[in-house]
Design a protein around this motif. Structure first.
Motif, PDB file in Angstrom:
ATOM      1  N   ARG A 269      26.753  -6.287  57.120  1.00 28.24           N
ATOM      2  CA  ARG A 269      27.836  -7.041  57.719  1.00 28.24           C
ATOM      3  C   ARG A 269      28.953  -7.140  56.708  1.00 28.24           C
ATOM      4  NH1 ARG A 269      24.156 -11.971  59.445  1.00 28.24           N
ATOM      5  NH2 ARG A 269      22.758 -11.195  57.873  1.00 28.24           N
ATOM      6  N   LEU A 270      30.049  -7.740  57.089  1.00 27.90           N
ATOM      7  CA  LEU A 270      31.241  -7.641  56.259  1.00 27.90           C
ATOM      8  C   LEU A 270      31.441  -8.896  55.422  1.00 27.90           C
ATOM      9  CD1 LEU A 270      33.802  -5.935  55.653  1.00 27.90           C
ATOM     10  CD2 LEU A 270      34.942  -7.334  57.368  1.00 27.90           C
ATOM     11  N   GLU A 271      31.260  -8.771  54.133  1.00 31.31           N
ATOM     12  CA  GLU A 271      31.676  -9.833  53.221  1.00 31.31           C
ATOM     13  C   GLU A 271      32.315  -9.164  52.023  1.00 31.31           C
ATOM     14  OE1 GLU A 271      29.342 -12.955  50.601  1.00 31.31           O
ATOM     15  OE2 GLU A 271      29.531 -13.554  52.683  1.00 31.31           O
ATOM     16  N   PHE A 272      33.575  -9.438  51.803  1.00 28.45           N
ATOM     17  CA  PHE A 272      34.288  -8.784  50.727  1.00 28.45           C
ATOM     18  C   PHE A 272      33.924  -9.380  49.381  1.00 28.45           C
ATOM     19  CE2 PHE A 272      37.157  -8.080  54.387  1.00 28.45           C
ATOM     20  CZ  PHE A 272      37.142  -6.699  54.360  1.00 28.45           C
ATOM     21  N   ARG A 273      34.068  -8.570  48.340  1.00 27.17           N
ATOM     22  CA  ARG A 273      33.796  -9.048  46.991  1.00 27.17           C
ATOM     23  C   ARG A 273      34.924  -9.947  46.505  1.00 27.17           C
ATOM     24  NH1 ARG A 273      31.819  -3.534  43.907  1.00 27.17           N
ATOM     25  NH2 ARG A 273      31.154  -2.431  45.775  1.00 27.17           N
ATOM     26  N   ILE A 274      36.160  -9.617  46.897  1.00 22.73           N
ATOM     27  CA  ILE A 274      37.289 -10.395  46.396  1.00 22.73           C
ATOM     28  C   ILE A 274      38.350 -10.643  47.465  1.00 22.73           C
ATOM     29  CG2 ILE A 274      38.639  -8.426  45.551  1.00 22.73           C
ATOM     30  CD1 ILE A 274      39.121 -10.273  42.980  1.00 22.73           C
ATOM     31  N   ALA A 275      38.456  -9.768  48.450  1.00 25.34           N
ATOM     32  CA  ALA A 275      39.438  -9.968  49.521  1.00 25.34           C
ATOM     33  C   ALA A 275      39.023 -11.142  50.405  1.00 25.34           C
ATOM     34  CB  ALA A 275      39.559  -8.695  50.362  1.00 25.34           C
ATOM     35  N   ASP A 276      39.998 -11.770  51.009  1.00 25.29           N
ATOM     36  CA  ASP A 276      39.781 -12.873  51.941  1.00 25.29           C
ATOM     37  C   ASP A 276      40.751 -12.650  53.098  1.00 25.29           C
ATOM     38  OD1 ASP A 276      40.488 -15.442  53.236  1.00 25.29           O
ATOM     39  OD2 ASP A 276      39.067 -16.301  51.815  1.00 25.29           O
ATOM     40  N   LEU A 277      40.207 -12.418  54.293  1.00 32.22           N
ATOM     41  CA  LEU A 277      41.065 -12.012  55.397  1.00 32.22           C
ATOM     42  C   LEU A 277      42.039 -13.095  55.826  1.00 32.22           C
ATOM     43  CD1 LEU A 277      38.601  -9.910  57.525  1.00 32.22           C
ATOM     44  CD2 LEU A 277      40.493  -9.109  56.149  1.00 32.22           C
ATOM     45  N   ALA A 278      41.622 -14.351  55.714  1.00 32.68           N
ATOM     46  CA  ALA A 278      42.546 -15.430  56.076  1.00 32.68           C
ATOM     47  C   ALA A 278      43.684 -15.498  55.067  1.00 32.68           C
ATOM     48  CB  ALA A 278      41.795 -16.760  56.131  1.00 32.68           C
ATOM     49  N   ARG A 279      43.336 -15.371  53.785  1.00 37.92           N
ATOM     50  CA  ARG A 279      44.336 -15.475  52.724  1.00 37.92           C
ATOM     51  C   ARG A 279      45.195 -14.215  52.624  1.00 37.92           C
ATOM     52  NH1 ARG A 279      41.165 -15.204  47.692  1.00 37.92           N
ATOM     53  NH2 ARG A 279      41.534 -12.980  47.955  1.00 37.92           N
ATOM     54  N   ASP A 280      44.569 -13.060  52.847  1.00 40.89           N
ATOM     55  CA  ASP A 280      45.233 -11.784  52.560  1.00 40.89           C
ATOM     56  C   ASP A 280      45.673 -11.035  53.815  1.00 40.89           C
ATOM     57  OD1 ASP A 280      44.578 -12.348  49.906  1.00 40.89           O
ATOM     58  OD2 ASP A 280      42.675 -11.276  50.034  1.00 40.89           O
ATOM     59  N   ALA A 281      45.745 -11.738  54.947  1.00 39.82           N
ATOM     60  CA  ALA A 281      46.091 -11.070  56.215  1.00 39.82           C
ATOM     61  C   ALA A 281      47.435 -10.355  56.126  1.00 39.82           C
ATOM     62  CB  ALA A 281      46.104 -12.084  57.356  1.00 39.82           C
ATOM     63  N   ALA A 282      48.361 -10.885  55.325  1.00 46.53           N
ATOM     64  CA  ALA A 282      49.695 -10.278  55.226  1.00 46.53           C
ATOM     65  C   ALA A 282      49.635  -8.870  54.643  1.00 46.53           C
ATOM     66  CB  ALA A 282      50.605 -11.165  54.372  1.00 46.53           C
ATOM     67  N   MET A 283      48.530  -8.519  53.952  1.00 46.35           N
ATOM     68  CA  MET A 283      48.411  -7.181  53.363  1.00 46.35           C
ATOM     69  C   MET A 283      48.055  -6.113  54.400  1.00 46.35           C
ATOM     70  SD  MET A 283      46.107  -7.764  49.962  1.00 46.35           S
ATOM     71  CE  MET A 283      46.531  -8.890  48.632  1.00 46.35           C
ATOM     72  N   LEU A 284      47.527  -6.508  55.555  1.00 48.48           N
ATOM     73  CA  LEU A 284      46.904  -5.535  56.454  1.00 48.48           C
ATOM     74  C   LEU A 284      47.880  -4.480  56.959  1.00 48.48           C
ATOM     75  CD1 LEU A 284      44.474  -7.872  58.427  1.00 48.48           C
ATOM     76  CD2 LEU A 284      43.931  -6.275  56.597  1.00 48.48           C
ATOM     77  N   GLY A 285      49.144  -4.841  57.165  1.00 48.81           N
ATOM     78  CA  GLY A 285      50.130  -3.847  57.590  1.00 48.81           C
ATOM     79  C   GLY A 285      50.294  -2.759  56.549  1.00 48.81           C
ATOM     80  N   ASP A 286      50.444  -3.172  55.269  1.00 41.70           N
ATOM     81  CA  ASP A 286      50.563  -2.194  54.177  1.00 41.70           C
ATOM     82  C   ASP A 286      49.275  -1.379  54.038  1.00 41.70           C
ATOM     83  OD1 ASP A 286      53.177  -2.757  53.438  1.00 41.70           O
ATOM     84  OD2 ASP A 286      52.576  -4.367  52.067  1.00 41.70           O
ATOM     85  N   VAL A 287      48.127  -2.036  54.222  1.00 41.19           N
ATOM     86  CA  VAL A 287      46.838  -1.342  54.120  1.00 41.19           C
ATOM     87  C   VAL A 287      46.777  -0.205  55.136  1.00 41.19           C
ATOM     88  CG1 VAL A 287      44.379  -1.603  54.682  1.00 41.19           C
ATOM     89  CG2 VAL A 287      45.465  -3.210  53.112  1.00 41.19           C
ATOM     90  N   GLN A 288      47.173  -0.471  56.374  1.00 42.07           N
ATOM     91  CA  GLN A 288      47.112   0.566  57.408  1.00 42.07           C
ATOM     92  C   GLN A 288      48.102   1.694  57.129  1.00 42.07           C
ATOM     93  OE1 GLN A 288      47.662  -2.104  60.768  1.00 42.07           O
ATOM     94  NE2 GLN A 288      45.509  -1.913  61.323  1.00 42.07           N
ATOM     95  N   ARG A 289      49.296   1.350  56.659  1.00 41.30           N
ATOM     96  CA  ARG A 289      50.314   2.361  56.378  1.00 41.30           C
ATOM     97  C   ARG A 289      49.900   3.249  55.195  1.00 41.30           C
ATOM     98  NH1 ARG A 289      53.836  -0.531  54.625  1.00 41.30           N
ATOM     99  NH2 ARG A 289      54.316   0.309  52.572  1.00 41.30           N
ATOM    100  N   ILE A 290      49.446   2.606  54.095  1.00 39.89           N
ATOM    101  CA  ILE A 290      49.014   3.360  52.906  1.00 39.89           C
ATOM    102  C   ILE A 290      47.766   4.172  53.229  1.00 39.89           C
ATOM    103  CG2 ILE A 290      48.202   3.149  50.516  1.00 39.89           C
ATOM    104  CD1 ILE A 290      51.137   2.414  50.859  1.00 39.89           C
TER     105      ILE A 290
END
Length: 703
Positions: A653-674
């Motif tokens: 299942r999904l548990e990140f080592r350091i990422a936090d989806l609530a905190r880091d949601a703003a990164m997801l657009g860049d993640v998909q583009r990169i």
């Protein structure tokens, strides 16, 4: 696909991170095996074995200023020591400091040498999470040291806390990481995200980020590290989110390369089933059914997740999909994580399908002897549908032609289990279709990341006739009023759940708590038929009690959270959840979904033990304010992160080592583009990123 990676083989050969972990000092066979249990086989695995959190031992907190739910370091003098036996042996140590406030240290596991060391008058320094105890604040199993003379100085920097396993403590893993960090190469070897993309995003170098996160120097921004928003943590979080996105994108492409049977039934059985139902499908159910039908008609494997709140009618949608496969001459397997839930599906599907001439085969762990042999023979022969638990994945289970796999509450299964069931349907180049169901609403940001390999359908409408549940939160001091209300409800012919919870994750302790509650309620509610269900009962005993409750022979069911899923009793219209402040929002919402399944007005009473922590107050307020599972899920993600919703990486299942989806949601657009750019221009770097962050788990990610 163009490949622009240069000198990749040279980089791989020169990368010290690829060296086996046993090349580090002190790593023998026993330690190597312990490291392998948590996915560490190479030196670079230690670089990316990141702290779960930091402990702030840079200061002492007066006992009078401690806050419930927070972790703190205190010093005090032992005032009293007491050994007792309540359910199990325990040791209570009371300390006080200059504020003359008392703090209880509670131990459930201790040695004689500890007891001899913890004597009145001794001075201790302790660290742990503060909770509310019977006599004021307390810490359960604190980390502590006995001070002598002036004592030792406090830490100058934050202390990282790492994921560990049996045979591998914090001190040992921290030492190994220190050795591994000495082998960190220059950035040219370490970096996998192309330089032009890193500069555009203003990311720190990876080497700088790793060194700072593992060993925060004196003067580091303590507040931002604790919150996870330090630039070094954000650099690593971006790379981790990018890796998971790349992994799922690659996986989706790989699965789509396989063929799958076209399941184009005539629709005759489906129409007959729907016509026989005492209700009509909602618009949401019809919409999702059309999406599934379209997927099944294609010659590539369906990978579809159906989300629906508790009671939204996912099972009937799954039944319609099963009939499409059966009409096409293929077999269907439906797997659920618990026997309670699997048996619930068995009852429903028998009611709907037996009149159509389809008799589901039942296969669970408790099916043994001749019954098991008959079930296995049926699957290898003319059986059309099998329903069961993880027993479906056992080696002896063979299918004639498995065309559709339906997995309920899939996040409760490990990746190996899901892969094993799918593999049973693989026939040369073909693969069965997969339909995944979940009653755990998943926020959009989480679905974008965790299920990028799946098409997602949402049943966002409850069937008519379902009544909203009124939720109230009451302090435990009003327990007597609640018991009076139960007496009245049962006298009116209604049924009630009383759910027991404990903060310690122990099936034995939960069972004992439920037994104590059962005895108390039996004495206070004489004449009522009161049942008891907990995880330590044998499956047959549990089933007898549940059948009696469904049939109305039991008025009040005392249970642990084992009833969270798979229980459908429309006459149950009142639920009491004891110590509700100890549960997460998702679990509270799942439990509440056991009532309100009939036409009667229903109530959920959240009993809590004051004083409430700030987070517990927010959870209970959210439960009172809304019954919308998706609103609840967004709040749960905000409060607790993705771990509660999807679980841990080790179990698939999904548990990140350091990422936090609530905190880091703003990164997801860049993640998909990169991610799209790297898949197109730097495919080998993508492979190395997946190996770095996910390793051997990558091949199981889409099971």
């Amino acid at each position: 696909m163009p490949r622009t990676d240069n000198n990749t083989s040279h980089v791989l050969a020169a990368d010290p991170g690829l060296a086996p972990v046993n090349t580090l000092p002190g790593v023998g066979p026993v330690l190597e095996a312990a490291l392998e249990r948590i996915g560490i086989t190479r030196v670079q695995d230690l670089w990316f074995h990141l702290p779960l959190r930091y402990e702030d031992r840079t200061r002492l907190t007066p006992i009078s200023e401690l806050r419930i739910g927070e972790s703190a370091q205190v010093e005090g003098t032992i005032e009293a020591v007491e050994r007792g036996f309540r359910f199990r042996p325990q040791l209570r140590v009371v300390i006080s400091d200059d504020t003359r406030t008392m703090l209880t240290l509670r131990f459930f596991s201790f040695r004689r040498a500890q007891v001899d060391q913890l004597t009145p008058g001794a001075r201790l320094r302790c660290y742990g999470r503060i909770r509310h105890g019977a006599h004021g604040p307390e810490i359960v199993h604190p980390q502590y040291q006995r001070l002598s003379g002036e004592g030792s100085g406090i830490e100058e920097t934050l202390t990282p806390v790492y994921p560990v396993t049996e045979g591998l403590g914090q001190k040992r893993i921290a030492g190994l990481i220190t050795h591994a960090l000495r082998k960190l190469p220059a950035d040219a070897t370490l970096e996998l995200i192309p330089e032009n993309l890193r500069i555009h995003l203003r990311l720190l170098s990876l080497r700088e980020a790793l060194l700072l996160v593992h060993r925060p120097p004196a003067g580091a921004d303590v507040a931002s590290l604790v919150l996870g928003i330090h630039p070094a943590q954000q650099r690593l979080a971006f790379e981790e989110l990018l890796t998971h996105h790349l992994s799922l994108r690659r996986l989706r492409a790989q699965v789509r390369e396989h063929a799958a049977p076209r399941l184009r039934g005539s629709g005759k059985l489906r129409k007959a089933m729907l016509k026989s139902l005492p209700f009509a499908l909602t618009a949401a159910q019809r919409r999702v059914s059309v999406e599934i039908e379209k997927d099944l008609s294609l010659a590539e494997p369906m990978l579809r997740l159906v989300q629906g709140d508790v009671g939204s009618g996912k099972t009937i949608v799954a039944a319609a999909a099963a009939l499409a496969a059966i009409e096409s001459g293929f077999q269907v397997a439906l797997m659920a994580p618990t026997e309670l839930l699997a048996e619930q599906h068995l009852r429903n599907l028998r009611d709907w399908l037996v009149p159509l001439g389809i008799e589901p085969v039942w296969l669970a762990g408790k099916v043994q002897g001749k019954a098991r042999s008959n079930a296995l023979a049926a699957l290898a022969g003319d059986a059309q549908l099998v329903i069961g638990t993880h027993a479906l994945m056992q080696q002896a289970v063979e299918f004639r032609n498995l065309g559709l796999v339906i997995i309920d509450e899939q996040h409760r299964f490990g990746v190996h289990q899901r892969l094993a069931l799918r593999e049973k349907g693989r026939d040369g180049i073909t693969m069965p279709h997969q339909l995944v169901l979940t009653a755990t609403p998943i926020p959009r940001t989480l679905a974008m990341t965790a299920y990028a390999d799946l098409d997602v359908s949402v049943i966002d409408e409850l069937p008519p006739g379902r009544t909203p549940v009124t939720t109230v939160a009451l302090a435990s001091s009003r327990r007597g009023e609640v018991i009076d209300r139960i007496r009245v409800a049962c006298a009116e012919g209604r049924q009630v759940y009383w759910v027991c919870t404990l903060i310690e994750e122990s099936e034995q302790l939960e069972a004992q708590a439920a037994e104590v509650a059962h005895a108390e309620l039996s004495s206070l509610l004489e004449g009522l038929a009161i049942g008891l269900v907990h995880g330590r009962l044998k499956p047959r005993e549990k089933q007898v009690v549940m059948d009696d409750f469904r049939a109305g022979r039991i008025s009040l069911l005392v249970a642990t959270t084992v009833i969270e899923v798979g229980v459908d009793v429309p006459n149950a219209s009142l639920m009491v959840i004891e110590n509700s402040e100890r549960l997460g929002l998702a679990q509270l919402h799942q439990l509440r979904g056991r009532v309100g399944r009939g036409s009667q007005a229903s109530t959920c009473v959240l009993l809590y033990q004051p004083p409430l922590s700030a987070m517990a107050r927010e959870r209970l307020t959210a439960m009172r304010d809304t019954s919308d599972g998706f609103v609840i899920a967004e709040k749960d993600l905000e409060l607790r992160g993705p771990g509660e919703l999807l679980g841990t990486r080790q179990t698939g299942r999904l548990e990140f080592r350091i990422a936090d989806l609530a905190r880091d949601a703003a990164m997801l657009g860049d993640v998909q583009r990169i991610g799209a750019a790297m898949l197109d221009q730097h495919p080998l770097a993508c492979e190395r990123l997946v190996a770095r962050w996910i390793g051997g788990a990558a091949r199981f990610a889409g099971a």
